[in-house]
Write a protein that holds these residues in place. Structure first.
Motif, short mmCIF file in Angstrom:
data_model
loop_
_atom_site.label_atom_id
_atom_site.label_comp_id
_atom_site.label_asym_id
_atom_site.label_seq_id
_atom_site.Cartn_x
_atom_site.Cartn_y
_atom_site.Cartn_z
N MET A 224 13.45 -8.63 11.06
CA MET A 224 13.31 -7.34 12.15
C MET A 224 13.30 -5.96 11.62
O MET A 224 12.77 -5.24 12.37
CB MET A 224 14.67 -7.48 12.88
N ILE A 225 13.23 -5.96 10.29
CA ILE A 225 13.19 -4.42 9.69
C ILE A 225 12.04 -4.56 8.75
O ILE A 225 12.24 -5.34 7.74
CB ILE A 225 14.56 -3.83 9.23
N VAL A 226 11.28 -3.67 8.72
CA VAL A 226 9.98 -3.59 7.85
C VAL A 226 10.43 -2.38 6.88
O VAL A 226 10.77 -1.38 6.87
CB VAL A 226 8.82 -3.11 8.60
N ASP A 227 10.33 -2.92 5.55
CA ASP A 227 10.95 -1.99 4.40
C ASP A 227 9.44 -1.63 3.54
O ASP A 227 9.81 -0.47 3.04
CB ASP A 227 11.66 -2.60 3.45
N SER A 228 8.65 -2.36 3.56
CA SER A 228 7.39 -1.75 2.89
C SER A 228 5.93 -2.41 3.42
O SER A 228 6.06 -3.13 4.30
CB SER A 228 7.51 -2.11 1.41
N CYS A 229 4.81 -1.79 3.06
CA CYS A 229 3.73 -2.06 3.66
C CYS A 229 2.57 -2.10 2.54
O CYS A 229 2.73 -1.59 1.54
CB CYS A 229 3.28 -0.88 4.55
N GLY A 230 1.61 -2.78 2.90
CA GLY A 230 0.44 -2.86 2.06
C GLY A 230 -0.75 -3.32 2.66
O GLY A 230 -0.84 -3.87 3.74
N ALA B 26 -20.23 -14.79 3.52
CA ALA B 26 -19.16 -15.89 3.33
C ALA B 26 -17.85 -14.83 3.24
O ALA B 26 -16.80 -15.59 3.05
CB ALA B 26 -19.62 -16.76 1.99
N ALA B 27 -17.93 -13.92 2.82
CA ALA B 27 -16.60 -13.24 2.24
C ALA B 27 -16.43 -11.91 3.28
O ALA B 27 -15.84 -10.84 2.84
CB ALA B 27 -16.76 -12.48 0.92
N ALA B 28 -16.70 -11.94 4.52
CA ALA B 28 -16.45 -10.85 5.35
C ALA B 28 -15.23 -10.91 6.01
O ALA B 28 -14.67 -11.35 7.08
CB ALA B 28 -17.61 -11.01 6.71
N VAL B 29 -14.34 -10.36 5.03
CA VAL B 29 -12.94 -10.23 5.54
C VAL B 29 -12.19 -8.80 5.48
O VAL B 29 -12.66 -8.16 4.64
CB VAL B 29 -11.98 -11.05 4.41
N ASP B 30 -11.86 -8.40 6.59
CA ASP B 30 -11.38 -7.21 6.85
C ASP B 30 -10.07 -7.01 6.35
O ASP B 30 -9.17 -7.82 6.27
CB ASP B 30 -11.08 -6.78 8.45
N SER B 31 -9.98 -5.79 5.74
CA SER B 31 -8.54 -5.39 4.94
C SER B 31 -7.62 -4.56 6.25
O SER B 31 -8.06 -3.81 6.85
CB SER B 31 -8.52 -4.48 3.74
N SER B 32 -6.30 -5.11 6.28
CA SER B 32 -5.72 -4.69 7.18
C SER B 32 -4.25 -4.09 6.58
O SER B 32 -3.68 -4.53 5.72
CB SER B 32 -5.24 -5.84 8.44
N CYS B 33 -3.59 -3.08 7.26
CA CYS B 33 -2.16 -2.74 6.73
C CYS B 33 -1.13 -3.26 7.54
O CYS B 33 -1.00 -3.50 8.84
CB CYS B 33 -2.22 -1.14 7.40
N VAL B 34 -0.39 -3.88 6.76
CA VAL B 34 0.66 -5.08 7.17
C VAL B 34 1.58 -4.85 6.48
O VAL B 34 1.96 -4.50 5.34
CB VAL B 34 0.04 -6.37 7.21
N PRO B 35 2.98 -5.37 7.02
CA PRO B 35 4.26 -5.57 6.23
C PRO B 35 4.30 -6.40 5.22
O PRO B 35 3.62 -7.55 5.19
CB PRO B 35 5.39 -5.99 7.40
#
Length: 246
Positions: free
Chosen positions: A238-244, A204-213
Motif C-alpha cells: 500500500m505504501i510506495v518507498d522507491s521508484c525506478g 523485436a525489442a520495441a519495449v517502452d520504459s516506464s516509471c514504476v514502484p
C-alpha cells in the motif's frame, strides 16, 4: 482486577519499547456494556506508579456519563509519555462505578470488545532509510518518488477506520530515458539502450520504459467491522518507498 466499586486495567509494554520510543499520541478505547436505565457516572483515573513500583498516585481523573452501549475514547497521551520517560512499561487505569451498577465492561471477555490503547510512536534515534529511488524535487522531470498523503477524513472513512488517520501512499512519476531503463542495474540499462539503437533488432525489442514502484511495504489498519468488532490487519503493497525505470 476489580473490587466492589472499581476495576483496574493494566496495559503492559515491553521495556525495550518504553526505553527507546517517543509517544506522539495515545488513545484509550473502552466499550461499555448496556448500563442501567438513565445516565451512569464512571470515573476514569490514570495511575502513576512511584519509582519503586510499590504504590501509585493519580495523575489524572475524568468523569464520564455512560448513557448507552458502545465505544468511548479518552486521550492518554500525556500519561503514556510520562511513563515512557521513566522507562515504566505499564499503564494502569482505574474505573470507578456506582455501587448498584455491575462492571461496565462486556461480561463475555470478547477480544473484539476488550479495552485497548492505540499509540502513535517514533524511535528516539531514527535511522536514515536509504532509498534506491530518487525523491522528486520541485522541478524534476525524471522518474522519481512523489509524496502523496491520503486523509481518511477527507474521503469519508473516519467513521470506521480507527487508526491511522491517514497515510503516505506516494506514487511514481516522470520520464524514463533509455539510459535510465533498468535502474538500479546498469548492465540492464545499457543493454536496453544498445538494443534500441540496433535497427535490425528494433522491431523485436520495441519495449517502452516506464516509471514504476520498485519497493513497497504494507499498511497496518485498525478498524470496526459490521458488528462493531475491532479488526487489525496488514494490507500489502500500500505504501510506495522507491521508484525506478522498467
Amino acid at each position: 482486577s476489580s473490587t466492589s466499586r472499581s476495576i483496574l486495567l493494566h496495559f503492559r509494554f515491553s521495556r525495550e519499547l518504553a526505553g527507546s520510543t517517543e509517544i506522539l499520541q495515545a488513545t484509550l478505547y473502552l466499550f461499555w456494556a448496556a448500563p442501567s436505565p438513565g445516565a451512569q457516572p464512571v470515573t476514569v483515573r490514570l495511575l502513576q506508579p512511584d519509582p519503586a513500583g510499590l504504590n501509585a498516585t493519580v495523575s489524572s481523573e475524568t468523569r464520564l456519563e455512560v448513557q448507552s452501549s458502545g465505544w468511548t475514547t479518552l486521550d492518554v497521551g500525556a500519561a503514556v509519555r510520562s511513563l515512557f520517560g521513566q522507562g515504566t512499561p505499564q499503564l494502569t487505569v482505574e474505573l470507578e462505578v456506582p455501587e448498584d451498577w455491575e462492571s461496565p465492561l462486556p461480561a463475555d471477555h470478547s477480544d473484539s470488545h476488550w479495552p485497548f490503547v492505540v499509540a502513535q510512536a517514533q524511535a528516539r534515534t531514527p535511522h536514515r532509510v536509504h532509498r534506491r529511488g530518487v525523491d522528486c524535487s520541485g522541478n524534476s522531470r525524471m522518474c522519481c518518488l512523489r509524496e502523496f498523503f491520503v486523509d481518511f477524513k477527507e474521503i469519508g472513512w473516519e467513521d470506521w477506520i480507527i487508526q491511522p488517520e491517514g497515510y503516505h501512499m506516494n506514487y511514481c512519476a516522470g520520464l524514463c530515458p533509455l539510459h535510465m531503463a533498468g535502474i538500479p542495474g546498469l548492465a540492464a540499462s545499457f543493454h536496453t539502450a544498445v538494443l534500441k539503437k540496433n535497427t535490425a533488432a528494433r522491431p523485436a525489442a520495441a519495449v517502452d520504459s516506464s516509471c514504476v514502484p520498485t519497493q513497497r511495504r504494507p499498511l497496518s489498519l485498525l478498524y470496526y467491522d459490521r458488528d462493531s468488532n475491532i479488526v487489525k490487519t496488514d494490507i500489502p503493497d500500500m505504501i510506495v518507498d522507491s521508484c525506478g525505470c522498467t
